[in-house]
Write a protein that holds these residues in place. Structure first.
Motif, PDB file in Angstrom:
ATOM      1  N   SER A   1      -9.537  15.151  -4.489  1.00 44.89           N
ATOM      2  CA  SER A   1      -9.557  14.408  -3.228  1.00 44.89           C
ATOM      3  C   SER A   1      -8.470  13.343  -3.259  1.00 44.89           C
ATOM      4  O   SER A   1      -8.129  12.811  -4.327  1.00 44.89           O
ATOM      5  CB  SER A   1     -10.924  13.757  -2.990  1.00 44.89           C
ATOM      6  OG  SER A   1     -11.209  12.792  -3.975  1.00 44.89           O
ATOM      7  N   VAL A   2      -7.930  13.056  -2.085  1.00 49.56           N
ATOM      8  CA  VAL A   2      -6.892  12.025  -1.938  1.00 49.56           C
ATOM      9  C   VAL A   2      -7.445  10.926  -1.053  1.00 49.56           C
ATOM     10  O   VAL A   2      -7.928  11.192   0.049  1.00 49.56           O
ATOM     11  CB  VAL A   2      -5.609  12.615  -1.329  1.00 49.56           C
ATOM     12  CG1 VAL A   2      -4.570  11.511  -1.144  1.00 49.56           C
ATOM     13  CG2 VAL A   2      -5.053  13.719  -2.215  1.00 49.56           C
ATOM     14  N   GLU A   3      -7.390   9.677  -1.531  1.00 44.17           N
ATOM     15  CA  GLU A   3      -7.963   8.547  -0.810  1.00 44.17           C
ATOM     16  C   GLU A   3      -6.899   7.508  -0.496  1.00 44.17           C
ATOM     17  O   GLU A   3      -5.980   7.282  -1.279  1.00 44.17           O
ATOM     18  CB  GLU A   3      -9.076   7.896  -1.642  1.00 44.17           C
ATOM     19  CG  GLU A   3     -10.221   8.842  -1.989  1.00 44.17           C
ATOM     20  CD  GLU A   3     -11.235   8.199  -2.908  1.00 44.17           C
ATOM     21  OE1 GLU A   3     -11.013   7.021  -3.305  1.00 44.17           O
ATOM     22  OE2 GLU A   3     -12.232   8.861  -3.255  1.00 44.17           O
TER      23      GLU A   3
ATOM     24  N   ASP B   1       5.037  11.224  -2.490  1.00 42.46           N
ATOM     25  CA  ASP B   1       4.982  12.375  -3.391  1.00 42.46           C
ATOM     26  C   ASP B   1       3.617  13.043  -3.461  1.00 42.46           C
ATOM     27  O   ASP B   1       3.408  13.954  -4.265  1.00 42.46           O
ATOM     28  CB  ASP B   1       5.389  11.936  -4.809  1.00 42.46           C
ATOM     29  CG  ASP B   1       6.802  11.371  -4.856  1.00 42.46           C
ATOM     30  OD1 ASP B   1       7.655  11.895  -4.124  1.00 42.46           O
ATOM     31  OD2 ASP B   1       7.039  10.410  -5.618  1.00 42.46           O
ATOM     32  N   ILE B   2       2.667  12.580  -2.644  1.00 42.19           N
ATOM     33  CA  ILE B   2       1.295  13.075  -2.741  1.00 42.19           C
ATOM     34  C   ILE B   2       1.216  14.593  -2.585  1.00 42.19           C
ATOM     35  O   ILE B   2       0.594  15.286  -3.396  1.00 42.19           O
ATOM     36  CB  ILE B   2       0.391  12.386  -1.704  1.00 42.19           C
ATOM     37  CG1 ILE B   2       0.018  10.980  -2.184  1.00 42.19           C
ATOM     38  CG2 ILE B   2      -0.869  13.184  -1.451  1.00 42.19           C
ATOM     39  CD1 ILE B   2      -0.906  10.945  -3.378  1.00 42.19           C
ATOM     40  N   ALA B   3       1.816  15.124  -1.528  1.00 40.77           N
ATOM     41  CA  ALA B   3       1.723  16.564  -1.267  1.00 40.77           C
ATOM     42  C   ALA B   3       2.315  17.370  -2.424  1.00 40.77           C
ATOM     43  O   ALA B   3       1.719  18.349  -2.889  1.00 40.77           O
ATOM     44  CB  ALA B   3       2.431  16.904   0.040  1.00 40.77           C
ATOM     45  N   LYS B   4       3.482  16.927  -2.895  1.00 46.21           N
ATOM     46  CA  LYS B   4       4.150  17.636  -3.984  1.00 46.21           C
ATOM     47  C   LYS B   4       3.338  17.561  -5.273  1.00 46.21           C
ATOM     48  O   LYS B   4       3.158  18.553  -5.982  1.00 46.21           O
ATOM     49  CB  LYS B   4       5.543  17.027  -4.190  1.00 46.21           C
ATOM     50  CG  LYS B   4       6.344  17.645  -5.325  1.00 46.21           C
ATOM     51  CD  LYS B   4       7.746  17.069  -5.349  1.00 46.21           C
ATOM     52  CE  LYS B   4       7.730  15.571  -5.606  1.00 46.21           C
ATOM     53  NZ  LYS B   4       9.093  14.996  -5.692  1.00 46.21           N
TER      54      LYS B   4
ATOM     55  N   ALA C   1       0.841  -1.198   0.000  1.00 53.27           N
ATOM     56  CA  ALA C   1       0.000   0.000   0.000  1.00 53.27           C
ATOM     57  C   ALA C   1       0.876   1.247   0.000  1.00 53.27           C
ATOM     58  O   ALA C   1       0.716   2.148   0.820  1.00 53.27           O
ATOM     59  CB  ALA C   1      -0.925  -0.011   1.208  1.00 53.27           C
ATOM     60  N   ASP C   2       1.809   1.270  -0.939  1.00 53.62           N
ATOM     61  CA  ASP C   2       2.761   2.371  -1.008  1.00 53.62           C
ATOM     62  C   ASP C   2       2.274   3.513  -1.888  1.00 53.62           C
ATOM     63  O   ASP C   2       3.052   4.354  -2.319  1.00 53.62           O
ATOM     64  CB  ASP C   2       4.114   1.855  -1.516  1.00 53.62           C
ATOM     65  CG  ASP C   2       3.987   1.160  -2.869  1.00 53.62           C
ATOM     66  OD1 ASP C   2       2.847   0.903  -3.303  1.00 53.62           O
ATOM     67  OD2 ASP C   2       5.034   0.870  -3.480  1.00 53.62           O
ATOM     68  N   TYR C   3       0.985   3.555  -2.179  1.00 59.72           N
ATOM     69  CA  TYR C   3       0.428   4.612  -3.024  1.00 59.72           C
ATOM     70  C   TYR C   3      -0.900   5.095  -2.458  1.00 59.72           C
ATOM     71  O   TYR C   3      -1.502   4.472  -1.588  1.00 59.72           O
ATOM     72  CB  TYR C   3       0.212   4.099  -4.452  1.00 59.72           C
ATOM     73  CG  TYR C   3      -0.860   3.040  -4.557  1.00 59.72           C
ATOM     74  CD1 TYR C   3      -2.194   3.381  -4.797  1.00 59.72           C
ATOM     75  CD2 TYR C   3      -0.563   1.692  -4.392  1.00 59.72           C
ATOM     76  CE1 TYR C   3      -3.182   2.415  -4.874  1.00 59.72           C
ATOM     77  CE2 TYR C   3      -1.544   0.723  -4.468  1.00 59.72           C
ATOM     78  CZ  TYR C   3      -2.847   1.087  -4.711  1.00 59.72           C
ATOM     79  OH  TYR C   3      -3.826   0.128  -4.780  1.00 59.72           O
ATOM     80  N   LYS C   4      -1.351   6.237  -2.966  1.00 54.41           N
ATOM     81  CA  LYS C   4      -2.690   6.735  -2.669  1.00 54.41           C
ATOM     82  C   LYS C   4      -3.377   7.094  -3.985  1.00 54.41           C
ATOM     83  O   LYS C   4      -2.733   7.196  -5.021  1.00 54.41           O
ATOM     84  CB  LYS C   4      -2.632   7.954  -1.741  1.00 54.41           C
ATOM     85  CG  LYS C   4      -2.198   7.623  -0.322  1.00 54.41           C
ATOM     86  CD  LYS C   4      -2.457   8.783   0.629  1.00 54.41           C
ATOM     87  CE  LYS C   4      -2.101   8.395   2.062  1.00 54.41           C
ATOM     88  NZ  LYS C   4      -2.474   9.455   3.027  1.00 54.41           N
ATOM     89  N   THR C   5      -4.674   7.268  -3.903  1.00 49.57           N
ATOM     90  CA  THR C   5      -5.451   7.571  -5.103  1.00 49.57           C
ATOM     91  C   THR C   5      -5.833   9.049  -5.116  1.00 49.57           C
ATOM     92  O   THR C   5      -6.392   9.563  -4.129  1.00 49.57           O
ATOM     93  CB  THR C   5      -6.738   6.717  -5.148  1.00 49.57           C
ATOM     94  OG1 THR C   5      -6.369   5.329  -5.171  1.00 49.57           O
ATOM     95  CG2 THR C   5      -7.554   7.037  -6.388  1.00 49.57           C
TER      96      THR C   5
END
Length: 324
Positions: A308-310, A290-293, A250-254
Motif C-alpha cells: 500500500s502507498v500512503e 519515483d513511487i510508481a517506478k 511532503a516530497d515523499y510517500k510511505t
C-alpha cells in the motif's frame, strides 16, 4: 479582489479548574479550586480573498476548530479582531448569519429521524429564503450532489457519505458567501472522500464562495486548495502555496509492504529510506516522483503479499516545518 475574511491578532484563552482526585479532593474543591488557563489561539493573523478556497491545517488541539467557531460567531475571542464579509462574527447579526455556513464533519445539523427534505424546509424558514430561490437552489444542489433518491430517506438510514452530501446541501441552500468546512471527509471511505472533494470544488468554482477548509487529509488539501495555512499550538507556522509546502515538507510517500516469505532485505535501500522492519512487514519512505517506478520494481523483485502507498500525515509535515 475584495477581502472576505480578515483576522488580526486573534486570541482565545479557555479557563478551567483543577480538581484533585478522590473524595477528599471533591470536598476540598467546594472551598478552593486552582484555576488554570489554556491558550487555544495566541494571536493569529491572516487574510482570505473573496472566492479563495484555503486549507487550514494542524494536528488535534492546534486551534483550527476554535478559529472556525469564532469566525462563525459560536465563540467569543479573548482578544484581537476579525471581520468576515464586513461583519464582526461574535456580534451575531442576522445579516451576517444569512451569509455564511459551517459544516462540521463530526456534528449533525440534519434532524436524525426525519428525511433530509424536512431539514431543508426548516432551513428555508430559518434563513427566510424566497420560495422561488429556494426551489432553484434545491434543484441545483440535488443535481450537483446527486441526492434525488436520498432526500426522502430518514437521515439515520443514510450512509456516512450520503449524509455528508445532504449536510453540505443543507448548508448551501441559502447561497452563503463564506463556507467553513471542519473535517468534511472525516470517517468516509476513499470513494466518498473523492466525491465530496469534487462537489466542494465544483461549488466553489460555480458560486465563487469563499471556503476555509480544515482537514487531517493531505489529499483534501492537494485536491482542493492552492493556498494553505498551518497552525500548531495556537500559532500560525506556515501561510503560503500548497505546492511550496508539498515540495519542501511532503516530497515523499510511505510504502507499506508485507512479504509472503523471507527475503533479501539488502536490496530494499535503493528504493528509499527503510524506516521500519518487523518480521515480514517493512515501511519505506520514497520520493513521490519515483513511487510508481519503485513499487513496480519491488513487486517484480520481492515476494510481496501486500503493498500500500500512503500520503504523508499532516503531523509529519508540521514536524518537518518545525525542524526546518
Amino acid at each position: 479582489m475584495p477581502i472576505s475574511i480578515q483576522v488580526k491578532n486573534l486570541r482565545k484563552t479557555f479557563d478551567y479548574f483543577k480538581k484533585e482526585p478522590g473524595l477528599a479532593g471533591s470536598f476540598k474543591s467546594l472551598f478552593w479550586r486552582e484555576k488554570l488557563y489554556n491558550e487555544a489561539l495566541k494571536g493569529i493573523s491572516f487574510e482570505i480573498q473573496e472566492g479563495e478556497l484555503v486549507g487550514f491545517l494542524g494536528p488535534n488541539g492546534a486551534g483550527k476548530t476554535t478559529t472556525l467557531k469564532i469566525l462563525s460567531g459560536i465563540l467569543y475571542p479573548t482578544g484581537g479582531e476579525a471581520v468576515v464579509i464586513g461583519h464582526v462574527p461574535w456580534k451575531r447579526e442576522p445579516a451576517y448569519q444569512k451569509q455564511f455556513a459551517i459544516v462540521m464533519g463530526q456534528k449533525n445539523q440534519l434532524w436524525w429521524d426525519l428525511p433530509a427534505q424536512e431539514s431543508f424546509t426548516l432551513n428555508k424558514e430559518i434563513y427566510e429564503i424566497d420560495t422561488r430561490v429556494y426551489k432553484n437552489n434545491l434543484d441545483e444542489l440535488i443535481e450537483l450532489f446527486d441526492i434525488k433518491e436520498l432526500i426522502d430517506v430518514p437521515v439515520r438510514k443514510l450512509s456516512m457519505g450520503q449524509r455528508m452530501k445532504c449536510e453540505l446541501a443543507a448548508a448551501l441552500l441559502h447561497s452563503p458567501k463564506v463556507l467553513f468546512l471542519d473535517e468534511p471527509t472525516i470517517g468516509l471511505d476513499i470513494i466518498s472522500q473523492e466525491k465530496i472533494r469534487k462537489y466542494i470544488e465544483g461549488y466553489n468554482r460555480l458560486k465563487k464562495t469563499t471556503v476555509l477548509l480544515t482537514s487531517h487529509y493531505m489529499r483534501d488539501v492537494e485536491r482542493l486548495c492552492k493556498r494553505v495555512i498551518v497552525i500548531n499550538n495556537g500559532v500560525i507556522i506556515y501561510d503560503g502555496l500548497v505546492e511550496d509546502l508539498m515540495n519542501r515538507y511532503a516530497d515523499y510517500k510511505t510504502i507499506r509492504l508485507r512479504f509472503s516469505r523471507e527475503y533479501n532485505e539488502n536490496g530494499l535501500e535503493k528504493y528509499g529510506n527503510v524506516v521500519e522492519r518487523d518480521g515480514l512487514n517493512v515501511v519505506i519512505k520514497a520520493s513521490k516522483e519515483d513511487i510508481a517506478k519503485h513499487t513496480a520494481k519491488i513487486l517484480s523483485e520481492f515476494p510481496v503479499e501486500d503493498l500500500s502507498v500512503e500520503d504523508v500525515e499532516i503531523e509529519d509535515v508540521i514536524s518537518k516545518i518545525f525542524t526546518g
